[in-house]
Design a protein around this motif. Structure first.
Motif, PDB file in Angstrom:
ATOM      1  N   VAL A 143       6.252  45.468 116.648  1.00 39.35           N
ATOM      2  CA  VAL A 143       6.710  45.176 117.998  1.00 39.35           C
ATOM      3  C   VAL A 143       7.951  46.011 118.273  1.00 39.35           C
ATOM      4  N   ILE A 144       7.928  46.737 119.378  1.00 42.67           N
ATOM      5  CA  ILE A 144       9.105  47.481 119.838  1.00 42.67           C
ATOM      6  C   ILE A 144       9.643  46.739 121.047  1.00 42.67           C
ATOM      7  N   GLU A 145      10.897  46.381 121.032  1.00 42.17           N
ATOM      8  CA  GLU A 145      11.382  45.403 122.006  1.00 42.17           C
ATOM      9  C   GLU A 145      12.772  45.753 122.526  1.00 42.17           C
ATOM     10  N   GLU A 146      13.043  45.245 123.717  1.00 44.00           N
ATOM     11  CA  GLU A 146      14.393  45.158 124.251  1.00 44.00           C
ATOM     12  C   GLU A 146      14.566  43.728 124.729  1.00 44.00           C
ATOM     13  N   LEU A 147      15.678  43.096 124.329  1.00 40.42           N
ATOM     14  CA  LEU A 147      15.854  41.673 124.580  1.00 40.42           C
ATOM     15  C   LEU A 147      17.076  41.425 125.445  1.00 40.42           C
ATOM     16  N   ILE A 148      17.003  40.367 126.238  1.00 34.95           N
ATOM     17  CA  ILE A 148      18.164  39.944 127.013  1.00 34.95           C
ATOM     18  C   ILE A 148      19.042  39.058 126.148  1.00 34.95           C
ATOM     19  N   SER A 149      20.268  38.853 126.591  1.00 32.19           N
ATOM     20  CA  SER A 149      21.254  38.175 125.759  1.00 32.19           C
ATOM     21  C   SER A 149      20.895  36.725 125.462  1.00 32.19           C
ATOM     22  N   ASP A 150      20.129  36.077 126.350  1.00 30.33           N
ATOM     23  CA  ASP A 150      19.811  34.662 126.145  1.00 30.33           C
ATOM     24  C   ASP A 150      19.003  34.429 124.876  1.00 30.33           C
ATOM     25  N   ILE A 151      18.187  35.409 124.483  1.00 30.49           N
ATOM     26  CA  ILE A 151      17.288  35.203 123.340  1.00 30.49           C
ATOM     27  C   ILE A 151      17.502  36.258 122.266  1.00 30.49           C
ATOM     28  N   ILE A 152      18.606  36.947 122.325  1.00 33.84           N
ATOM     29  CA  ILE A 152      18.798  38.078 121.420  1.00 33.84           C
ATOM     30  C   ILE A 152      18.932  37.645 119.967  1.00 33.84           C
ATOM     31  N   TYR A 153      19.244  36.371 119.746  1.00 35.65           N
ATOM     32  CA  TYR A 153      19.321  35.855 118.379  1.00 35.65           C
ATOM     33  C   TYR A 153      17.989  35.254 117.924  1.00 35.65           C
ATOM     34  N   ARG A 154      17.286  34.609 118.859  1.00 37.94           N
ATOM     35  CA  ARG A 154      16.151  33.758 118.473  1.00 37.94           C
ATOM     36  C   ARG A 154      14.831  34.519 118.366  1.00 37.94           C
ATOM     37  N   PHE A 155      14.626  35.492 119.236  1.00 35.83           N
ATOM     38  CA  PHE A 155      13.353  36.198 119.230  1.00 35.83           C
ATOM     39  C   PHE A 155      13.081  36.906 117.896  1.00 35.83           C
ATOM     40  N   PRO A 156      14.048  37.626 117.312  1.00 34.06           N
ATOM     41  CA  PRO A 156      13.772  38.244 116.006  1.00 34.06           C
ATOM     42  C   PRO A 156      13.423  37.226 114.928  1.00 34.06           C
ATOM     43  N   ILE A 157      14.057  36.049 114.996  1.00 35.75           N
ATOM     44  CA  ILE A 157      13.746  35.018 114.006  1.00 35.75           C
ATOM     45  C   ILE A 157      12.316  34.530 114.192  1.00 35.75           C
ATOM     46  N   LEU A 158      11.906  34.348 115.447  1.00 34.63           N
ATOM     47  CA  LEU A 158      10.548  33.905 115.733  1.00 34.63           C
ATOM     48  C   LEU A 158       9.526  34.899 115.194  1.00 34.63           C
ATOM     49  N   MET A 159       9.744  36.170 115.453  1.00 35.40           N
ATOM     50  CA  MET A 159       8.813  37.190 114.980  1.00 35.40           C
ATOM     51  C   MET A 159       8.817  37.302 113.456  1.00 35.40           C
ATOM     52  N   SER A 160       9.977  37.066 112.845  1.00 32.53           N
ATOM     53  CA  SER A 160      10.064  37.170 111.389  1.00 32.53           C
ATOM     54  C   SER A 160       9.259  36.089 110.690  1.00 32.53           C
ATOM     55  N   LEU A 161       9.031  34.958 111.368  1.00 33.12           N
ATOM     56  CA  LEU A 161       8.204  33.900 110.770  1.00 33.12           C
ATOM     57  C   LEU A 161       6.787  34.394 110.504  1.00 33.12           C
ATOM     58  N   TYR A 162       6.332  35.365 111.313  1.00 34.23           N
ATOM     59  CA  TYR A 162       4.988  35.916 111.162  1.00 34.23           C
ATOM     60  C   TYR A 162       5.028  37.280 110.470  1.00 34.23           C
ATOM     61  N   LYS A 163       6.183  37.609 109.904  1.00 34.09           N
ATOM     62  CA  LYS A 163       6.358  38.854 109.146  1.00 34.09           C
ATOM     63  C   LYS A 163       5.967  40.074 109.983  1.00 34.09           C
ATOM     64  N   ILE A 164       6.291  40.023 111.275  1.00 34.85           N
ATOM     65  CA  ILE A 164       5.971  41.136 112.170  1.00 34.85           C
ATOM     66  C   ILE A 164       7.155  42.092 112.203  1.00 34.85           C
ATOM     67  N   PRO A 165       7.010  43.343 111.809  1.00 32.95           N
ATOM     68  CA  PRO A 165       8.112  44.311 111.909  1.00 32.95           C
ATOM     69  C   PRO A 165       8.525  44.511 113.364  1.00 32.95           C
ATOM     70  N   GLN A 166       9.838  44.601 113.576  1.00 35.11           N
ATOM     71  CA  GLN A 166      10.373  44.749 114.932  1.00 35.11           C
ATOM     72  C   GLN A 166      11.391  45.889 114.960  1.00 35.11           C
ATOM     73  N   ILE A 167      11.371  46.613 116.042  1.00 36.53           N
ATOM     74  CA  ILE A 167      12.397  47.636 116.278  1.00 36.53           C
ATOM     75  C   ILE A 167      12.958  47.408 117.675  1.00 36.53           C
ATOM     76  N   MET A 168      14.254  47.183 117.751  1.00 41.33           N
ATOM     77  CA  MET A 168      14.914  47.042 119.042  1.00 41.33           C
ATOM     78  C   MET A 168      15.375  48.423 119.492  1.00 41.33           C
ATOM     79  N   TYR A 169      15.000  48.798 120.698  1.00 38.33           N
ATOM     80  CA  TYR A 169      15.310  50.143 121.179  1.00 38.33           C
ATOM     81  C   TYR A 169      16.359  50.165 122.275  1.00 38.33           C
TER      82      TYR A 169
END
Length: 853
Positions: A143-169
């Motif tokens: 997943v390549i993502e850009e996040l708003i400040s409201d969820i900038i902490y929680r979204f990576p944790i959610l994706m990490s539960l499914y071991k999905i690699p993420q890159i914030m651009y």
């Protein structure tokens, strides 16, 4: 095999309306008053899918959405993704027998829709059933993502539960996500480097009093405030910028806007730093374009310093929004190099050619201000799009021709994932492991992501550091806006973390355009005017250390530079100038023979000495006359010789003080003057005794004679000689430099060493003078033509007057004038004695010889 890459875009934008997708029906109610984001983005999530070899645009089963409002500048992000996919799928050396595809999700800068997209990512295709896989689906690998400040902490944790690699651009925030999550990477430089650039910028322009708008206050205060404070940067305010003050009852941001203008726009700080995201920028523009601007009045100009992600974007639907507040703003952006073939890829875009692109017609409509025939968007009477319009004709602010930092980061993120995937497929162990499982596991990518290193098509080396971020150069951009709501971005500097510290930051000050309020002069942002050289800072109690009063340096101290905390005392051989901003070497001063005062005094010495010698010659020539005989010739000769020595001893005080002259000055002065006063006392006593001895039967006749006079002179002089010898033997005078009595001069003088002994010499001499004056005063009426007591009385009165006034004058004088005062007293007292005692007699001898009987 088809692998899916998901791109989460926060700012593509959809039009307000309803949309059915899968089994979910997502209604959208339009409120009477909209949030700023609603004006631009709408409120539903839009999903589109692209596949290469070949790739097709797939719509949701229920049909297309009602229409989209595309942010034209951000369309380049999608093109960068497509361009990267085409290159990879068209390269047989990369991932052979594997086809890459991708899905694009628009979060609309809304936490709800971002989480909605997250659930779709982990659900079966076209289903809204997280954790449930019942059909064959595409293989999601990143997943390549850009996040708003409201969820900038929680979204990576959610994706990490499914071991999905993420890159914030699209965010440079160091607090973005949990850095301990092994699946989370960033293609932007660590924010510490960005704030290092901001700190360099503040110090370069001497901006010490600034305002700060943040989205994460705790992290900012703990991490950055101490570092900024060490460099002398103070904060007029540190405010959390949020849209949470929206009032649902009134449908307006009343409280939020009032607080914004009172605390921020009307603050005295001229420089405002904003660490936010794309949504923060929209709210900022909204606040700056409300009617409250007229209520609060036009605030003083501000220099906005904006972090990565806070971009000035063109919105066709908001052409009335004024941009002049951002004129002269400075922002940081990811440095982007030109990608080989990307320009040609853009120029080949035509709606008639790229029919599978679900965004191109909406982009075309927004960018060129036209509508396609048979389109349900807009009035059919409007300008009809031919589809052959030239993208080169679009202004840079509508559609940038050069690669933007976000597009460059997305391109690099795709390639980083692909290189990690290629390394994983090349692993012998994992090939065997994968055959056993008949599939691959996402967490297997984590190990290979750490070691990703490659050169992209622009020739730049891409790799992740220990913080799982890409270290790359940052551009410093100057925003220039125009009255027609267009704008241009000019690169004026850079921050290169890979360069040596002294070369990491560069800025071209001459290329910067400032806000018109500053009249194209460098803005000043200080709590108060800097203290000028010659003064120092005095802190104000209870206020920031950047707020202070300026007080003048104490006498003899200076401050070389502005805003010095303390004044520096000049060395003893220097003095402070008039403005007390520099030390000047002191001039060496002493009473010399070359200067007018020295010439005058030395000439006076010689003239008085010559006059005394002439008087002595007269008395020697007429030594047998009655007037000479009657005044004790021996004492007279001794007195005249002592006067000559008194005049000549004044020469010891003129010229540069040396050890010999300092040693002889006071001893010669004291002994010679005591001898002269002793002679006067002896003459007075002799006259009194003579008249007393003339009485019949007086025994004093035996005492009258030269023996008595000599004994008086010797005995009185002996005591003074003894005092002088004790002085010379214990604490003799010595050459010295007086650096303090006269501020601008080093005075060379003879230090008496012992003021007590000096005043003992003067006191004893004064005692003899008073005794002589007293005796002569009582004997002044004795009958005799040549009675000297009257002359002695007047001469000693002059002598005592001179030396009584000497003490206060001596103590109040400074520098070489102390010596001049002493010489003047020597000359005036000696001349007074000489004139009072001998001029009347010389007058009789030379001019009235008939009286010399």
């Amino acid at each position: 095999m088809l692998l899916m890459l998901l791109l989460l875009l926060p700012d593509v934008g959809c039009k307000l309306g309803h949309k059915k997708c899968g089994t979910q029906h997502i209604p959208m109610t339009v409120p009477k008053y909209y949030e700023p984001g609603d004006f631009i983005y709408g409120g539903i999530i839009y999903q589109s899918s692209f596949y290469m070899k070949p790739y097709n645009f797939h719509q949701c089963p229920s049909g297309p959405p009602l229409g989209k409002i595309v942010v034209t500048e951000n369309y380049q992000h999608i093109l960068a993704l497509i361009f990267a996919m085409k290159q990879i799928n068209g390269n047989d050396q990369m991932l052979p027998n594997v086809t890459l595809g991708f899905n694009i999700y628009d979060s609309h800068l809304n936490a709800k829709w971002t989480y909605h997209a997250a659930i779709q990512l982990i659900s079966p295709n076209s289903k809204f059933l997280p954790n449930y896989k019942c059909i064959i689906q595409d293989n999601l690998f990143a997943v390549i993502e850009e996040l708003i400040s409201d969820i900038i902490y929680r979204f990576p944790i959610l994706m990490s539960l499914y071991k999905i690699p993420q890159i914030m651009y699209g965010s440079a925030r160091d607090d973005a996500g949990d850095t301990n999550i092994p699946s989370f990477y960033k293609t932007v430089t660590n924010i510490i480097y960005q704030y290092s650039g901001i700190l360099h910028l503040l110090l370069y322009f001497n901006w010490r009093w600034i305002g700060f708008l943040v989205t994460n206050l705790d992290w900012f205060i703990q991490t950055l405030v101490p570092e900024f404070s060490k460099k002398g940067i103070c904060f007029a305010f540190i405010e959390v910028f949020s849209s949470s003050c929206y009032n649902a009852n009134t449908g307006f941001y009343f409280d939020c806007v009032i607080e914004f203008y009172e605390k921020i726009m009307n603050n005295e700080a001229r420089v405002l730093i904003f660490n936010g995201d794309t949504r923060s920028m929209i709210y900022l523009r909204y606040f700056l374009n409300t009617d409250f601007k007229e209520i609060f009045g036009n605030s003083k100009g501000k220099v906005w310093i904006l972090t990565i992600g806070m971009e000035l974007k063109y919105f066709a639907s908001q052409k009335t929004w004024d941009l002049q507040d951002f004129h002269g703003a400075i922002s940081f952006a990811v440095h982007a190099k030109e990608l080989k073939g990307f320009q040609q890829h853009i120029q080949d875009l035509k709606p008639s050619v790229v029919k599978e692109d679900g965004f191109i017609k909406d982009f075309w409509t927004q960018a060129f201000g036209c509508t396609f025939q048979y389109s349900d968007l807009g009035d059919k009477k409007e300008n009809i799009c031919s589809g052959q319009e030239n993208l080169k004709s679009l202004p840079e602010h509508v559609f940038p021709k050069r690669v933007t930092g976000h597009s460059y980061s997305i391109y690099n993120a795709v390639y980083a994932m692909v290189h990690a995937l290629q390394a994983m497929y090349s692993s012998t162990f994992l090939r065997t492991f994968r055959r056993a499982l008949k599939t691959f596991l996402l967490w297997q990518l984590f190990h290979f992501m750490k070691s990703v290193s490659f050169n992209n098509s622009a020739g730049e080396r891409i790799f992740f550091d220990q913080n799982r971020g890409i270290v790359q150069e940052l551009d410093i951009i100057n925003w220039i806006t125009f009255p027609n709501q267009s704008f241009t971005l000019v690169k004026v500097g850079k921050m290169d973390p890979q360069s040596p510290p002294e070369k990491a930051f560069t800025i071209n000050e001459d290329a910067i355009v400032w806000h018109s309020w500053f009249n194209q002069t460098l803005p000043v942002s200080l709590c108060n005017a800097p203290c000028k050289p010659g003064s120092r800072k005095k802190m104000k109690e209870g206020e920031s250390f950047c707020c202070y009063d300026c007080i003048t340096c104490p006498k003899g101290s200076i401050s070389h530079y502005k805003d010095m905390a303390d004044c520096v005392k000049c060395p003893d051989d220097y003095y402070a100038n008039k403005y007390q901003n520099t030390c000047i070497p002191k001039i060496i001063s002493f009473l010399s023979y070359e200067e007018p005062l020295g010439i005058t005094l030395s000439t006076s010495v010689l003239l008085f000495s010559l006059a005394t010698v002439m008087i002595l010659g007269i008395f020697l020539k007429y030594h047998n006359t009655p007037i000479v005989k009657a005044n004790n010739r021996g004492l007279t000769y001794m007195l005249l010789i002592s006067f000559v020595l008194c005049f000549l001893c004044a020469l010891l005080f003129i010229g540069q003080p040396k050890k010999a002259t300092c040693f002889l000055q006071q001893i010669a002065f004291g002994i010679v003057f005591t001898f002269a006063v002793s002679c006067v006392l002896a003459k007075t006593i002799t006259v009194v005794l003579i008249f007393m001895a003339t009485r019949p039967g007086s025994r004093l006749k035996k005492c009258v004679g030269s023996r008595l006079s000599c004994s008086i002179v010797l005995s009185c002089s002996f005591l003074q000689v003894s005092i002088s010898l004790v002085w010379m033997a214990t604490t003799p005078p010595f050459p010295d430099m007086d650096m303090h009595s006269v501020p601008e001069v080093i005075v060379l003088k003879c230090n008496e060493s012992s003021p007590i002994m000096f005043y003992c010499v003067l006191s004893y001499m004064g005692f003899l003078a008073i005794v002589s004056f007293t005796v002569a005063f009582f004997a002044r009426k004795l009958p005799n033509s040549f009675n000297e007591t009257k002359l002695i009385t007047f001469s000693m009165l002059v002598f005592c007057s001179v030396w009584f006034t000497f003490v206060p004058t001596y103590l109040s004088a400074q520098g070489k004038y102390i010596v001049a005062v002493e010489i003047f007293c020597i000359l005036s007292s000696s001349a007074g004695l000489l004139g009072c005692l001998f001029f009347p007699k010389c007058y009789i001898i030379l001019l009235r010889s008939e009286l010399n009987k």
